[in-house]
Scaffold this motif. Sequence first.
Motif, PDB file in Angstrom:
ATOM      1  N   GLU A  89       0.830  -1.207   0.000  1.00 23.90           N
ATOM      2  CA  GLU A  89       0.000   0.000   0.000  1.00 23.90           C
ATOM      3  C   GLU A  89       0.865   1.258   0.000  1.00 23.90           C
ATOM      4  O   GLU A  89       0.520   2.257  -0.644  1.00 23.90           O
ATOM      5  N   ILE A  90       1.990   1.234   0.723  1.00 22.34           N
ATOM      6  CA  ILE A  90       2.929   2.367   0.695  1.00 22.34           C
ATOM      7  C   ILE A  90       3.461   2.564  -0.724  1.00 22.34           C
ATOM      8  O   ILE A  90       3.557   3.697  -1.225  1.00 22.34           O
ATOM      9  N   ASN A  91       3.810   1.455  -1.377  1.00 16.59           N
ATOM     10  CA  ASN A  91       4.265   1.542  -2.768  1.00 16.59           C
ATOM     11  C   ASN A  91       3.171   2.104  -3.666  1.00 16.59           C
ATOM     12  O   ASN A  91       3.437   2.904  -4.577  1.00 16.59           O
ATOM     13  N   SER A  92       1.924   1.683  -3.429  1.00 16.96           N
ATOM     14  CA  SER A  92       0.811   2.153  -4.260  1.00 16.96           C
ATOM     15  C   SER A  92       0.626   3.656  -4.156  1.00 16.96           C
ATOM     16  O   SER A  92       0.328   4.337  -5.145  1.00 16.96           O
ATOM     17  N   VAL A  93       0.821   4.205  -2.954  1.00 15.41           N
ATOM     18  CA  VAL A  93       0.718   5.654  -2.775  1.00 15.41           C
ATOM     19  C   VAL A  93       1.748   6.363  -3.646  1.00 15.41           C
ATOM     20  O   VAL A  93       1.433   7.333  -4.350  1.00 15.41           O
ATOM     21  N   ALA A  94       2.994   5.865  -3.601  1.00 12.71           N
ATOM     22  CA  ALA A  94       4.058   6.489  -4.400  1.00 12.71           C
ATOM     23  C   ALA A  94       3.784   6.334  -5.894  1.00 12.71           C
ATOM     24  O   ALA A  94       3.988   7.269  -6.678  1.00 12.71           O
ATOM     25  N   LEU A  95       3.316   5.157  -6.297  1.00  6.51           N
ATOM     26  CA  LEU A  95       3.040   4.921  -7.714  1.00  6.51           C
ATOM     27  C   LEU A  95       1.912   5.816  -8.204  1.00  6.51           C
ATOM     28  O   LEU A  95       2.001   6.420  -9.286  1.00  6.51           O
ATOM     29  N   ASN A  96       0.846   5.913  -7.440  1.00 10.54           N
ATOM     30  CA  ASN A  96      -0.283   6.747  -7.861  1.00 10.54           C
ATOM     31  C   ASN A  96       0.093   8.228  -7.914  1.00 10.54           C
ATOM     32  O   ASN A  96      -0.451   8.984  -8.721  1.00 10.54           O
ATOM     33  N   TYR A  97       1.018   8.643  -7.052  1.00 12.13           N
ATOM     34  CA  TYR A  97       1.444  10.047  -7.030  1.00 12.13           C
ATOM     35  C   TYR A  97       2.253  10.383  -8.275  1.00 12.13           C
ATOM     36  O   TYR A  97       2.027  11.424  -8.915  1.00 12.13           O
ATOM     37  N   HIS A  98       3.233   9.503  -8.613  1.00  7.85           N
ATOM     38  CA  HIS A  98       4.099   9.778  -9.767  1.00  7.85           C
ATOM     39  C   HIS A  98       3.497   9.284 -11.088  1.00  7.85           C
ATOM     40  O   HIS A  98       3.965   9.682 -12.164  1.00  7.85           O
ATOM     41  N   HIS A  99       2.487   8.431 -11.010  1.00  4.29           N
ATOM     42  CA  HIS A  99       1.839   7.884 -12.214  1.00  4.29           C
ATOM     43  C   HIS A  99       0.330   8.030 -12.043  1.00  4.29           C
ATOM     44  O   HIS A  99      -0.369   7.053 -11.712  1.00  4.29           O
ATOM     45  N   PRO A 100      -0.213   9.226 -12.232  1.00 10.86           N
ATOM     46  CA  PRO A 100      -1.642   9.482 -11.977  1.00 10.86           C
ATOM     47  C   PRO A 100      -2.571   8.551 -12.754  1.00 10.86           C
ATOM     48  O   PRO A 100      -3.702   8.317 -12.319  1.00 10.86           O
ATOM     49  N   GLU A 101      -2.106   8.028 -13.882  1.00 11.90           N
ATOM     50  CA  GLU A 101      -2.970   7.147 -14.684  1.00 11.90           C
ATOM     51  C   GLU A 101      -3.322   5.854 -13.962  1.00 11.90           C
ATOM     52  O   GLU A 101      -4.249   5.123 -14.376  1.00 11.90           O
ATOM     53  N   LEU A 102      -2.589   5.536 -12.883  1.00 15.96           N
ATOM     54  CA  LEU A 102      -2.844   4.302 -12.145  1.00 15.96           C
ATOM     55  C   LEU A 102      -3.933   4.444 -11.089  1.00 15.96           C
ATOM     56  O   LEU A 102      -4.373   3.441 -10.520  1.00 15.96           O
ATOM     57  N   GLN A 103      -4.366   5.661 -10.826  1.00 18.15           N
ATOM     58  CA  GLN A 103      -5.260   5.894  -9.689  1.00 18.15           C
ATOM     59  C   GLN A 103      -6.608   5.208  -9.838  1.00 18.15           C
ATOM     60  O   GLN A 103      -7.213   4.794  -8.858  1.00 18.15           O
ATOM     61  N   ASN A 104      -7.112   5.071 -11.059  1.00 20.04           N
ATOM     62  CA  ASN A 104      -8.444   4.484 -11.260  1.00 20.04           C
ATOM     63  C   ASN A 104      -8.396   3.189 -12.072  1.00 20.04           C
ATOM     64  O   ASN A 104      -9.359   2.848 -12.752  1.00 20.04           O
ATOM     65  N   VAL A 105      -7.268   2.493 -11.981  1.00 18.46           N
ATOM     66  CA  VAL A 105      -7.116   1.257 -12.757  1.00 18.46           C
ATOM     67  C   VAL A 105      -8.155   0.211 -12.363  1.00 18.46           C
ATOM     68  O   VAL A 105      -8.748  -0.465 -13.210  1.00 18.46           O
ATOM     69  N   TRP A 106      -8.404   0.082 -11.051  1.00 20.75           N
ATOM     70  CA  TRP A 106      -9.246  -1.024 -10.569  1.00 20.75           C
ATOM     71  C   TRP A 106     -10.714  -0.655 -10.430  1.00 20.75           C
ATOM     72  O   TRP A 106     -11.560  -1.549 -10.328  1.00 20.75           O
ATOM     73  N   GLY A 107     -11.028   0.631 -10.424  1.00 14.54           N
ATOM     74  CA  GLY A 107     -12.417   1.017 -10.220  1.00 14.54           C
ATOM     75  C   GLY A 107     -12.851   0.743  -8.784  1.00 14.54           C
ATOM     76  O   GLY A 107     -12.043   0.717  -7.857  1.00 14.54           O
ATOM     77  N   ASP A 108     -14.141   0.499  -8.603  1.00 10.21           N
ATOM     78  CA  ASP A 108     -14.698   0.240  -7.277  1.00 10.21           C
ATOM     79  C   ASP A 108     -14.678  -1.255  -7.003  1.00 10.21           C
ATOM     80  O   ASP A 108     -15.431  -2.017  -7.616  1.00 10.21           O
ATOM     81  N   LEU A 109     -13.802  -1.684  -6.077  1.00  8.69           N
ATOM     82  CA  LEU A 109     -13.696  -3.114  -5.789  1.00  8.69           C
ATOM     83  C   LEU A 109     -14.978  -3.666  -5.185  1.00  8.69           C
ATOM     84  O   LEU A 109     -15.283  -4.856  -5.338  1.00  8.69           O
TER      85      LEU A 109
END
Length: 697
Positions: free
Chosen positions: A43-63
């Motif tokens: 989850e810590i990695n995901s925060v960093a990835l979503n910050y530097h790669h905004p396109e990843l923020q909505n990859v999964w949609g609503d689980l």
Amino acid sequence: MDLAGLRKKRAEDNKRRKEAAEPLMKIKREMMKKLKRKLTWAEINSVALNYHHPELQNVWGDLKAGISRAAPTTMEAHPSLKLTLLPFQKESLFWMKQQEAGPWKGGMLADESECPWYDIQTIALLLSEPRRKPSLVVAPVVALMQWKHEIEKNAEGFTVCLWHGQGRLKADDLKKFDVVMVSYGTLEAAFRKQQKGFKRGDAMIKEKSPMHAVKWHRVVLDEAHNIKERSTNAAKAAFALDSSYRWCLSGTPLQNRVGELYSLVRFLGGDPFAFYYCKRCPCKSLHWQFGNKRNCDDCGHSPMQHTCYWNNEILTPIQKYGMQGPGSDAFKKLKILLDRCMLRRTKIERADDLGLPPRTITVRRGYFSPEERELYMSLFSETRRQFSTYIAEGTILNNYSNVFSLITRMRQMACHPDLVLRSKTSKYVQTEEEAVCRLCHDTAEDAIVSKCNHLFDRECITQYMLGHEETAVPVCPVCHIELTIDLQAEAVESGEEKKLKKQGILGRLDLSNWRSSTKLEMLVDELCELRDKDCNIKSLVFSQFVSMLDLAAFRLQRAGFNICRLEGGMTPQARDATIQHFMKNPQVTVFLISLKAGGVALNLTEASQVFLLDSWWNPSVEYQSMDRIHRLGQHRPVQVTKLVVEDSIEAKILQLQDKKLAMTQAALATDPDSALGKLTEEVDLDSFGHHHGKAEN
């Protein structure tokens, strides 16, 4: 710069880093407040990835929303296809065309093997548009001839090239064909020669691979689980192919561990799931690019700052948490990913289309004879003692292959003591290997060898050839291709190891005093009972041990059965000839097949019985072998019998199979919520992520 200056610069750098990290820290604090717990490493990695790669923020949609599935849509095949597709095949044709038009440019067709004929559905796809050359089909050796037959029979005007064996064409010549077919082994060898080279004399020579010099229109991997391990040369060779569209065909895309699916996703080039991302900048790559092993070739950051999106979002949480918390969310993400790239139908869902007869799986349990039990317990004690030594010394991981070898010997002992006592490496073997005739399975006093490298007693093969009609061309009784043998050739001496290297275990036995085993007698009893009911019933007998098939052939021929065998060293033409011999000759009722050589890509619907001589760690492999006969074209009830010896390691293997089967069914189930419910607490984390050694292959 003086010391004061250095301190000032360091303080300024620290301040800049702290200011740069503040937005990330703020996001982490908000997440912890929302979740009411500490964040996991993923989850810590995901925060960093979503910050530097905004396109990843909505990859999964609503689980929590789950997966909505559109109603199946059918598509008629092009008139040049010479057969009529079934409804489920028309649906897959529509889905495949939709996938190629979308971002994936392909996908996974993962129907259960009972919903078969990937080749027909793929041929329909090839014919669905104006012809574009060429396409490449990569398949196991045993499947190449079947693909060739189906294309030539059902695709009007298609030209086919089998790139296998001698006389392989160059890249420019391959472009003239509609479809080129190659085996995984041949593809890997060509890629290895290109990347690493091969020795010729004292020089290392690199040879460009024709398979990788062509821009293919489509690349199709049949039995795509052959590339399940991403680090193997076969997987790397498949990744390196250049094509516009990519397809994976497999009834068992997931066999042992969730991590195996990554190789298929990586082959498809799924974005973002197959990519590596930097946690400190917008750098992103499909390849692990660290030429000096310290810095990224693109952004210069270290390997520690890069992560595989698949590992971070799916694999690591499942490995660490199983089905709890973050692991449950990762499992839902896996379902979303597979829904976007995979189509899977089960035989239950499409029962009306298939019209398959019932399949029954039974376990016949036997018991060691007193002599067998004594030998097994002796081996068990030796194995446990050696294992305890590794544990005490803390070297268990360094001796994984040795442990696997010890366990394999126990499995072999449960089949027949001779597999252990008369193996080539056994300390008990004192006699020189003798020549054994492949016709009578007795010692060949006057041995000669055919062009296809099978050894016969001169008198046996002479009588065999005299028994043919003058107008008929004699075929080899082993591989069933045209027989070429010099009956006047000098006899092979027992010391000629080169010609005797394939004689196997029978050459190391005293056949006049040989004794059978509990496992073999169970098989003979079952087959004799079938023969008494109906002498025309055909059966398949599978084992992973070639020596066990040797002993089974010897014992069954003594019992009066006409048999044939599928061996690993056969050419595609010899394999095809052997299969046709079994299918077309009513008197040949038993087909002995090794799991590795023939557990996939065969259509043997003339048989209705399957016998599994030894249980395999991976239940998917066994189900693939069963599906050689439980498929379209089968009209008789199918009976599968697993032969198991009680109080042996085989009972433990059956327990492990149940765990792995639960994991596979859950991961590939249509409904993610019901899938999670299938996984009980007894399914430990080993079933999801940890490696069980070579036993998984």
